[in-house]
Every structure is written in C-alpha cells, then in structure tokens.
Design an enzyme around this catalytic site. Sequence first.
Site, PDB file in Angstrom:
ATOM      1  N   ALA A   1       0.861  -1.182   0.000  1.00 23.15           N
ATOM      2  CA  ALA A   1       0.000   0.000   0.000  1.00 23.15           C
ATOM      3  C   ALA A   1       0.894   1.227   0.000  1.00 23.15           C
ATOM      4  O   ALA A   1       1.391   1.647   1.040  1.00 23.15           O
ATOM      5  CB  ALA A   1      -0.910   0.001   1.224  1.00 23.15           C
TER       6      ALA A   1
ATOM      7  N   ASP B   1      -4.027  11.692  -1.347  1.00 23.36           N
ATOM      8  CA  ASP B   1      -3.430  13.001  -1.627  1.00 23.36           C
ATOM      9  C   ASP B   1      -4.336  13.871  -2.492  1.00 23.36           C
ATOM     10  O   ASP B   1      -4.332  15.101  -2.364  1.00 23.36           O
ATOM     11  CB  ASP B   1      -2.072  12.829  -2.313  1.00 23.36           C
ATOM     12  CG  ASP B   1      -0.979  12.391  -1.342  1.00 23.36           C
ATOM     13  OD1 ASP B   1      -1.190  12.521  -0.120  1.00 23.36           O
ATOM     14  OD2 ASP B   1       0.075  11.921  -1.802  1.00 23.36           O
TER      15      ASP B   1
ATOM     16  N   ASP C   1     -17.702 -12.238  -7.217  1.00 20.61           N
ATOM     17  CA  ASP C   1     -16.504 -12.832  -6.618  1.00 20.61           C
ATOM     18  C   ASP C   1     -16.317 -14.273  -7.079  1.00 20.61           C
ATOM     19  O   ASP C   1     -16.214 -15.195  -6.273  1.00 20.61           O
ATOM     20  CB  ASP C   1     -16.615 -12.782  -5.084  1.00 20.61           C
ATOM     21  CG  ASP C   1     -15.330 -13.184  -4.381  1.00 20.61           C
ATOM     22  OD1 ASP C   1     -14.255 -13.029  -4.983  1.00 20.61           O
ATOM     23  OD2 ASP C   1     -15.412 -13.646  -3.230  1.00 20.61           O
TER      24      ASP C   1
END
Length: 533
Positions: free
Chosen positions: A135, A166, A452
């Site tokens: 990450a 950010d 999934d």
Amino acid sequence: MTRVLGIEGTAWCASAAVFDAETDAVFIDSDAYVPESGGIHPREAAEHMREAVPSVVEAALDHVESNWGDPADAIDAVAFSRGPGLGPCLRIAGTAARSLAGTLSCPLVGVNHMVAHLEIGRHRSGFESPVCLNASGANAHVLGYHNGRYRVLGETMDTGVGNAIDKFTRHVGWSHPGGPKVESHAEDGDYVELPYVVKGMDFSFSGIMSAAKQAYDDGTPVADVCCGLQETIFAMLAEVSERALSLTGADELVVGGGVAQNSRLQEMLTQMCENRGAAIYVPEPRFLRDNAGMIAVLGAKMYEAGDIISIPESGVRPDFRPDEVPVSWRDDEAVARPVPTDERRQGAEAVVDIDADGGRVTKRRLEKAYRHPVLDSRLRSQRTRSEARLTSEARRQGVPTPVVYDVDPDAGRLVFQYVGDADLKTALSESAVRDVGRHLAACHAAGFVHGDPTPRNVRVGEDRAFLIDFGLGYYTDAVEDYAMDLHVFEGALGGTADDPTAQITAFEDAYRSAGDGAVVDHLREIETRGRYQ
C-alpha cells in the site's frame, strides 16, 4: 559474506543504503523531495534526484569506508531500482548505479521496487511464503508467490491508495504528503458513509475520492470526512488481504509501502490476522517508506543467485510490474496451500458449518472487529441479502446453485443445500472451468454479476460445477461489470493454478459460445488498467 550498496530513486526519495549479510545490518541515508505546494511534479522530483543522489551515495560510501575500508574491496555488488516509477527519476538513479558499479568494478543488479517492498518484510519476518499487501503512493496490490513469480492476486483498478488520499487533501488545500494529515484529523472525526468498492480481490478508489470531495464541499466537517475516508479505504485493503489469505490458504501476511505507516491501517490488519489465526509482520517505518535498504537487501539475494545485469541491458522500466519478475532467489513452496476439508471452514467473510449427512450448510457472516461497526453492519446485511437473492435467481436461470433454505440478514446467517464434492481450487479441470464460463454467461444474460467468482466459490460435483457465494453480486446491464467477473476469475486462477493458460482459454471459449463475445473483448481493455500495464 555478501555486502551490497543499494540506490533508490523511483519518485520522491533519493536514498542509498548498505546491507551487510553477515550482520544483517542496514545503513540508510535518504533525502526526500517535498513539493512547495500540491503533489509531486515529475520535473521538480527529477531535479531533486539529480542534486540528492550524489550526496546520499557519498554518505553510503563513507559508511563503507569507515567500517570495512576501501569500497572497491568491500562492496560485492551495486543494486538499483529499475522501476516502476517516474522515468526521469529512475534514469538518474540508474546512471548513478552504473557509474558506481564501473568505478568499483563490481556487478550491477536491477531490482523491482515493489518486489523489494515485499521481500524486505519477508526477510525480516522470517516468514516462509506470505501473502503481501503493498500500500504505497502509486500502488495498491496483493501478491503471492507461485511457480517462480509473485502473482498479483488483487490490485487497484485505477489510482494508487496514497495518491487517492493526496487528491482529497489537495482539494482541501493541505500540503504534501496528505496521509499523515488525514490520520491526524480522523482521530477527532465521526464516521461518514462513502462508497465501498471491492470486486473480488480488486478495488477502486476513484469513486471514494469524488464522494469525499463532494462531502467536504457540502459542508461535512473535514475531520468526519477523514474518518470516513480511513475507515472505508483501509477496510477495503484489510478485506482484500483476508480474501487473499482465504483463497491461498496462507497464514502469513507481510505489509509494505508508505501508506502502511498509518497506525489505523496497521490496527485493522492486525485485528484481521488475529481473528484468522494468521501471523502478520509490519516492518519498521524506515523500511515502509521508499528507501534503498530494501533495494540493497533484495539486491543481495539476487546477486547470490547470480541474477545480475549487464550495462547494455540495464535500462530502467517505468512500468515494471511485480509479476514480470522471474524470482531467481527462491524455490520454496507456493503461497497456495491445501484447503481444509473439516466440517467447519473459515472463509474471508464467514464461518461455514457443514452437515454433509444432513445435506445442509450453515453460513454465518461474522462481525469484523477491524471495520467500523456501522460499515460492518451495513456490509454484512447487504451481502447476506444479495447472496440469498442472487443464488436463487441464478438457479432460476438454469445455473447450478444450492437451494436456499433460510436467511436472516440481520444475523448474517444463511442455510443452503450442500452441493459438490470439492471446490474448484482443489478439483481444477478444463471441463469444470468451461462450466464456470457458461454459468457466468447465463447470469450476465439475466442482468446480474456474481461479483466474486474465484475457485473457492465454485463447487465441483460428479457431473457439474456449482456457483456459490453471490454476496458481492448485484444487478447490472453494464458490459464493464460483466467483464470484471471474468477478470476476477482469471486473476484468481493465475494466482493459484500451476499452468492457468489452458484453463483460461477454455473458460473464455465457453463464455463466448454461451454469451456475448463483446464481454471478453472488453476484458482485454480492463487488463490494461492494472498498475503499470
């Protein structure tokens, strides 16, 4: 014993390090670029790299000389980050590494920056074959070793996790880096709901950022938005990490990347692993943020394996994906492990109690302590309802699924018919894979996705394959969503199967024959979106 000097220069941090294998000591000297305003500007970052790399390399050489004498005698190899990263920055670091290797008359080692984030955690933890969550600013992916490479089990389909955060902080008007400011403000905030986007083991952050900006513009206190942002994004990362542990059967997790310095993320991941009985290792902060120490450590492993590179072949690779790296330095077991066959099984979301004699399965979606209670309650209820509804809908469309006997959304509890003899992960065959292709085509033709479709969510019987666990499914008429179903299945196969190529071909052929070929065509476009494709 091996001693390697490493150079890091992928984006914002100029760094040099020395790794001494005999003592396991790592010396690091770094000089990080801090923009005056906004985010990282490639030209300014390159200018910083040009000024900072010589000084950090000099500090590393001084360290070598003061401890072991002449660097030409003390250093066995020079390692550098070939990519991924910003091209101008990479080229400066690469030029410095080539020049230094020539001066010291020693071999050159080209290192993948993201694999280095993984390997520093594996090296210092002593784990055998962990799943890794990276990450960082420009990345977010989950990796596992299988058949000579680190396979991408899941990744962001748009922006990196740090860059996403950010973008919100720049919108608010805060300076770079934004992550620590979000963490600080979140401590005083209350949770607000934001989009939660997990597709199999992939995730997306762009919609969350847009919603967070809109919430702030609408007057929601910034501390509350920061709290919602952290709770949502980090819960997604923890969930996907747990899904990877469940898919592979692994019981070890290592964490890498600058975003992993966040204490709330570490808390979530630790809680998740403790609840699963898995071990977790989070490196100390100097090894989480971009640093040359991890480059030197992996460089030493590669050097000892004879994995060096000639000057003509040492060009940088801004789009260097971790799954492109031949892992020359290890030949131990894959991350994929045998699936338990006892009567109680723990998946990523639920505990399943099997009464094979009675022909029933009871599934309970347990509370996740790492998730905010409001978010956890919403997801458990929504997914339980979706699973019951779409399992029955698929059955009406002719897709083999278990009969739903009972459902309690508030308790996250379902009772199903027991189907199949094994899951596809342990009973992989071309015929079963073809069944999955046809089954997904039927679901898509009826206007919904599985959500999934991994090998763990396919049960294989004597003459057919059954689809189970529709908890992430939903109704849709978008080709994009149908193609994501295919992407999830193929990604899971690629991360766990010994030779997935033939199975993937059979799967796509079966889907085309039973469904819309445009979906497979769109899958090719989706495959270009992963980081550094």
